[in-house]
Scaffold this motif. Structure first.
Motif, short mmCIF file in Angstrom:
data_model
loop_
_atom_site.label_atom_id
_atom_site.label_comp_id
_atom_site.label_asym_id
_atom_site.label_seq_id
_atom_site.Cartn_x
_atom_site.Cartn_y
_atom_site.Cartn_z
N VAL A 1 -17.00 9.75 4.31
CA VAL A 1 -15.79 9.17 5.09
C VAL A 1 -14.43 9.92 4.33
N GLN A 2 -13.80 10.15 5.19
CA GLN A 2 -12.24 11.07 4.49
C GLN A 2 -10.66 9.84 4.88
N PHE A 3 -10.17 10.63 4.23
CA PHE A 3 -8.98 9.84 4.07
C PHE A 3 -7.55 10.21 4.68
N VAL A 4 -6.61 9.67 5.00
CA VAL A 4 -5.53 9.72 5.45
C VAL A 4 -3.99 9.02 4.90
N GLU A 5 -3.72 9.97 3.48
CA GLU A 5 -2.43 9.39 3.48
C GLU A 5 -1.47 8.79 3.75
N SER A 6 -0.03 7.61 3.99
CA SER A 6 0.76 7.84 4.83
C SER A 6 1.84 6.71 3.75
N GLY A 7 2.86 7.01 4.15
CA GLY A 7 4.02 5.52 4.01
C GLY A 7 4.57 6.89 2.65
N GLY A 8 4.83 7.79 1.92
CA GLY A 8 5.65 8.19 1.83
C GLY A 8 6.99 8.65 2.39
N GLY A 9 7.86 8.94 0.47
CA GLY A 9 9.80 9.04 1.35
C GLY A 9 9.54 8.98 -0.17
N LEU A 10 11.34 9.44 0.61
CA LEU A 10 12.54 9.66 -0.25
C LEU A 10 13.37 8.03 -0.48
N VAL A 11 12.75 7.75 -1.85
CA VAL A 11 13.68 6.18 -1.76
C VAL A 11 14.43 6.32 -3.34
N GLN A 12 15.61 5.33 -3.40
CA GLN A 12 16.19 4.89 -5.13
C GLN A 12 15.20 4.63 -5.82
N GLY A 14 14.15 1.63 -8.20
CA GLY A 14 14.60 0.46 -7.72
C GLY A 14 13.94 -0.11 -7.20
N GLY A 15 13.47 0.76 -6.00
CA GLY A 15 13.60 0.64 -4.30
C GLY A 15 11.56 0.45 -4.65
N SER A 16 11.53 0.27 -3.13
CA SER A 16 9.82 0.16 -2.76
C SER A 16 9.34 0.83 -1.86
N GLN A 80 0.96 -1.31 -2.45
CA GLN A 80 2.76 -1.63 -2.71
C GLN A 80 3.43 -1.04 -3.75
N MET A 81 4.27 -0.58 -4.39
CA MET A 81 5.12 -0.10 -4.57
C MET A 81 6.91 -0.49 -5.49
N ASN A 82 6.76 -1.18 -6.00
CA ASN A 82 7.62 -2.06 -6.13
C ASN A 82 8.79 -1.37 -7.51
N ASN A 83 10.13 -1.35 -8.01
CA ASN A 83 10.87 -1.43 -8.59
C ASN A 83 10.14 0.41 -8.94
N LEU A 84 10.41 1.87 -8.01
CA LEU A 84 10.47 2.56 -8.91
C LEU A 84 11.41 3.15 -9.51
N ASN A 85 10.65 4.13 -10.72
CA ASN A 85 11.63 4.95 -10.76
C ASN A 85 10.94 6.14 -10.63
N TYR A 86 12.33 7.17 -11.74
CA TYR A 86 11.74 8.85 -11.05
C TYR A 86 10.85 9.18 -11.73
N ASP A 87 10.10 8.25 -12.93
CA ASP A 87 8.32 9.32 -13.02
C ASP A 87 8.09 9.15 -12.01
N ASP A 88 7.46 7.72 -11.36
CA ASP A 88 6.65 7.66 -9.66
C ASP A 88 6.82 8.96 -8.83
#
Length: 123
Positions: A1-12, A14-16, A80-88
Protein backbone atom coordinates in the motif's frame (compact mmCIF):
# COMPACT_ATOMS: atom_id res chain seq x y z
CA UNK A 1 0.00 0.00 0.00
CA UNK A 2 1.25 3.46 -0.88
CA UNK A 3 0.04 6.73 0.58
CA UNK A 4 -0.61 10.11 -1.03
CA UNK A 5 -0.95 13.11 1.24
CA UNK A 6 -2.82 16.31 0.48
CA UNK A 7 -4.41 19.31 2.14
CA UNK A 8 -1.37 21.31 3.21
CA UNK A 9 -0.95 24.99 2.59
CA UNK A 10 -0.22 28.37 4.06
CA UNK A 11 -2.16 29.26 7.19
CA UNK A 12 -1.94 31.99 9.77
CA UNK A 13 -1.16 31.23 13.40
CA UNK A 14 -4.30 30.05 15.12
CA UNK A 15 -5.74 28.72 11.88
CA UNK A 16 -6.80 25.22 10.89
CA UNK A 17 -6.09 22.71 8.17
CA UNK A 18 -7.34 19.23 7.43
CA UNK A 19 -4.83 16.86 5.90
CA UNK A 20 -5.92 13.82 3.93
CA UNK A 21 -4.05 10.66 3.08
CA UNK A 22 -5.28 8.36 0.35
CA UNK A 23 -4.09 4.78 0.36
CA UNK A 24 -3.58 2.86 -2.88
CA UNK A 25 -5.18 -0.24 -1.40
CA UNK A 26 -7.16 -1.44 1.56
CA UNK A 27 -6.06 -0.20 4.95
CA UNK A 28 -8.45 -2.45 6.83
CA UNK A 29 -5.73 -4.98 7.57
CA UNK A 30 -3.24 -2.35 8.72
CA UNK A 31 -3.54 -2.32 12.47
CA UNK A 32 -1.97 1.06 13.13
CA UNK A 33 -1.54 4.11 10.94
CA UNK A 34 0.15 7.39 11.71
CA UNK A 35 0.95 10.91 10.69
CA UNK A 36 4.53 12.09 10.76
CA UNK A 37 6.15 15.43 10.09
CA UNK A 38 9.59 16.61 9.12
CA UNK A 39 11.26 19.98 9.32
CA UNK A 40 14.12 20.51 6.90
CA UNK A 41 17.34 19.32 8.48
CA UNK A 42 15.58 17.35 11.19
CA UNK A 43 14.50 13.75 11.51
CA UNK A 44 10.98 12.73 10.68
CA UNK A 45 8.80 12.84 13.80
CA UNK A 46 5.88 10.58 14.66
CA UNK A 47 3.04 12.94 15.54
CA UNK A 48 -0.08 10.83 15.97
CA UNK A 49 -1.07 7.20 15.65
CA UNK A 50 -4.38 5.39 15.43
CA UNK A 51 -5.28 1.72 15.63
CA UNK A 52 -8.09 -0.13 13.91
CA UNK A 53 -10.05 -0.05 17.13
CA UNK A 54 -9.67 3.73 17.33
CA UNK A 55 -7.05 3.85 20.07
CA UNK A 56 -5.09 7.06 19.55
CA UNK A 57 -1.87 8.64 20.78
CA UNK A 58 -0.49 12.12 20.18
CA UNK A 59 2.82 13.71 20.93
CA UNK A 60 2.39 16.30 23.70
CA UNK A 61 3.06 19.25 21.41
CA UNK A 62 -0.09 18.56 19.34
CA UNK A 63 -2.39 16.94 21.88
CA UNK A 64 -5.62 18.87 22.20
CA UNK A 65 -5.07 20.60 18.86
CA UNK A 66 -4.75 17.75 16.33
CA UNK A 67 -7.20 14.93 15.67
CA UNK A 68 -6.27 11.81 13.73
CA UNK A 69 -8.93 9.62 12.17
CA UNK A 70 -9.22 6.83 9.66
CA UNK A 71 -11.93 5.61 7.31
CA UNK A 72 -11.32 1.98 6.41
CA UNK A 73 -14.18 1.98 3.90
CA UNK A 74 -12.63 4.84 1.93
CA UNK A 75 -9.01 3.86 2.60
CA UNK A 76 -8.30 7.30 3.99
CA UNK A 77 -6.47 8.74 6.96
CA UNK A 78 -7.05 12.29 8.15
CA UNK A 79 -5.38 14.83 10.41
CA UNK A 80 -7.45 17.76 11.58
CA UNK A 81 -5.12 20.47 12.82
CA UNK A 82 -6.46 23.38 14.84
CA UNK A 83 -4.84 26.35 16.54
CA UNK A 84 -1.73 25.97 14.42
CA UNK A 85 1.48 27.66 15.48
CA UNK A 86 4.85 28.33 13.90
CA UNK A 87 6.32 25.10 15.27
CA UNK A 88 3.81 23.11 13.23
CA UNK A 89 5.46 24.20 9.99
CA UNK A 90 6.71 21.02 8.35
CA UNK A 91 6.11 18.49 5.62
CA UNK A 92 3.50 16.00 6.81
CA UNK A 93 3.41 12.35 5.83
CA UNK A 94 1.23 9.38 6.59
CA UNK A 95 2.37 5.80 6.78
CA UNK A 96 2.11 2.66 8.86
CA UNK A 97 2.70 3.50 12.51
CA UNK A 98 6.26 2.88 13.64
CA UNK A 99 7.91 4.57 16.59
CA UNK A 100 7.17 5.64 20.12
CA UNK A 101 4.80 8.17 21.65
CA UNK A 102 4.96 8.25 25.39
CA UNK A 103 4.79 4.69 26.63
CA UNK A 104 3.41 3.29 23.40
CA UNK A 105 5.62 1.79 20.70
CA UNK A 106 4.37 0.76 17.29
CA UNK A 107 6.32 -1.77 15.23
CA UNK A 108 4.70 -1.51 11.83
CA UNK A 109 6.59 -2.05 8.60
CA UNK A 110 6.89 1.30 6.87
CA UNK A 111 6.06 1.56 3.21
CA UNK A 112 7.79 3.86 0.76
CA UNK A 113 7.29 7.44 1.84
CA UNK A 114 5.05 9.61 -0.27
CA UNK A 115 5.76 13.19 -1.30
CA UNK A 116 4.12 14.56 1.82
CA UNK A 117 2.16 17.77 2.06
CA UNK A 118 3.70 21.04 3.18
CA UNK A 119 2.14 22.99 6.01
CA UNK A 120 3.42 26.50 6.49
CA UNK A 121 2.27 28.59 9.42
CA UNK A 122 3.05 32.24 8.84
CA UNK A 123 1.42 35.66 9.28
Amino acid sequence: VQFVESGGGLVQPGGSLRLSCAASGSIRSIESLAWYRQVAGNERELVAGITNRGWIKYVPSVKGRFTISRDNDKNMVYLQMNNLNYDDTAVYYCNVARGTIGGTTWHGDLTTWGQGTLVTVAP
